[in-house]
Enzyme design. Sequence first.
Site, mmCIF file in Angstrom:
data_model
loop_
_atom_site.group_PDB
_atom_site.id
_atom_site.type_symbol
_atom_site.label_atom_id
_atom_site.label_comp_id
_atom_site.label_asym_id
_atom_site.label_seq_id
_atom_site.Cartn_x
_atom_site.Cartn_y
_atom_site.Cartn_z
ATOM 1 N N ASP A 130 0.832 -1.202 0.000
ATOM 2 C CA ASP A 130 0.000 0.000 0.000
ATOM 3 C C ASP A 130 0.871 1.258 0.000
ATOM 4 O OD1 ASP A 130 -2.706 1.211 0.418
ATOM 5 O OD2 ASP A 130 -1.759 1.952 2.247
ATOM 6 N N GLU A 190 1.160 -0.574 -5.130
ATOM 7 C CA GLU A 190 0.331 0.552 -5.511
ATOM 8 C C GLU A 190 1.237 1.771 -5.636
ATOM 9 O OE1 GLU A 190 -3.487 3.048 -3.848
ATOM 10 O OE2 GLU A 190 -1.855 2.583 -2.486
#
Length: 521
Positions: A227, A271
């Site tokens: 993330d 990401e």
Amino acid sequence: MKRIIAILLAMGMVLITLTGCTKDPERLPKEGVYYEIFVRAFADSDGDGIGDFRGIIDKLDYLNDGDPETTDDLGVTGIWLMPIMPAPSYHKYDTTDYYNVDDEYGSLDDFKDLLKECHKRGISVVIDLVINHTSIQHPWFVDALAGDPTYRDYYNFTTEAEATGEIDLNATVWGHNVWNKVGDDYYYAIFYDQQPDLNFENEAVRQEMLDVASFWLDLGVDGFRLDAAKHLYGDYEYAEDFNLTEKNVEWWEIFRAHVLSENENAVLVAEVWASSEEVQKYVSVFDVMFNFDVAEDLIQMLVAGNNESDLANELHYFYKALENTSDIYVDAPFLSNHDQNRIINSLSLDKEANKQAAVIYLTFPGVPFVYYGEELGMKGTKPDQYIRQPFLWGEADGYETTWVDKRYNKTTPTVDEQLADETSMLLHYRELIQLRYQYEALLSGDFEAGRTDNNQLLAYKRNTEDQSVLVVHNVSYQDTIYATDSLGSDSVSLIYSYNGAELVNGELSLPANSSAIVIVD
Ligand code: CA
């Protein structure tokens, strides 16, 4: 092989014969098709309304029954579980414990069973790893606030007197202040004040995160979805005038080496929500990254009804640049994820456009990521909980969650309803994913932009040494044609048609919003 395919095509039996590679249990974690699951919303096994690990286990046959011969499952070979660690928020992107699972979702033993059942079926499991920040309730942060100097240095704290260099106590990112005042102190939190950023200049924090990776790899996860991978070193976070990208990449190199030393097949999905240009700076450290640019341009193209921006050309240059910088990188095409409005809403609720979007990205190179419920045409717009609504098993099924109301999906057909409807979104997705395994060129072939002056069309070829497949989409609202003889090939055969596309005398006849896939000999 080509000759065999041609003969089989002539005999009309190619689809049945080429299924040998379907859902291959030996497939590596960075191959195949992935499925993003918000555990809270997916399947509830114990009737408390909240999705859980046992619920996923009970529904695995829907995703992939593990039998390469069957076609009555979605055929995904990997799942990405959104955060599963204990956290105060409903979405869990703010953990209080990196070494456990949230008991809302089950026990660590339940999670181990999930891993075991997935691996039996040839499904890789990638978990969200959120190390940019913790919860404000994490014991480290609690101790830091209580004045423990060890844990104060786990985060980025400063005072008005200490703030120097690049640190700007009034700085804003995405419209909010990143330095948050508490007493005489300020702490840095790039996303919001409940999620304080960890200090990656602290060796103890770095070691902790390597230990966290080891813990989950030892349990058997196949990799991590990282993330906020480009925010570990954030704007205005450190006093030094760092090149933030270089600092991020440098840390991820250490992390990557550690992960691969534990499991050489582990996959790092990251990401990096940024332009293709910035994404390219990270291709040396991540196996897979989401292609946000292409997702956006694909949607724009379908909304506009023309390919003036030349998407195939954009992809050509993107892949070309990657070839020169990385030999590990695999692209992750997708349509939307848990942070974006549902794809069907971005396409004005046009089911046909949604179906064509699926034909497009599921024939792109790399590892496509399907967002749970996308294959049902689930609807939803922000705020976030309404793009993360209960998966539609049907209320009578017993597994449907009730964690939030169904607002946008009260009439969206359920799984069972879609299985009974041959025009359903679900059967469309199943067919496309199966097609991807049936044709090695679609699964792993390289990408060649198709040349055409007609901006109604998006055309490209996918080639392996043995196989060449041409994919042509009419993205406009008017009929058009595509002359396949421009390929300079002897013969072509239609292997897939969407929305009435036909192959007649070497010419593709393409009604509005139709697609064709032909095998080229
Ligand atoms: Ca439950």
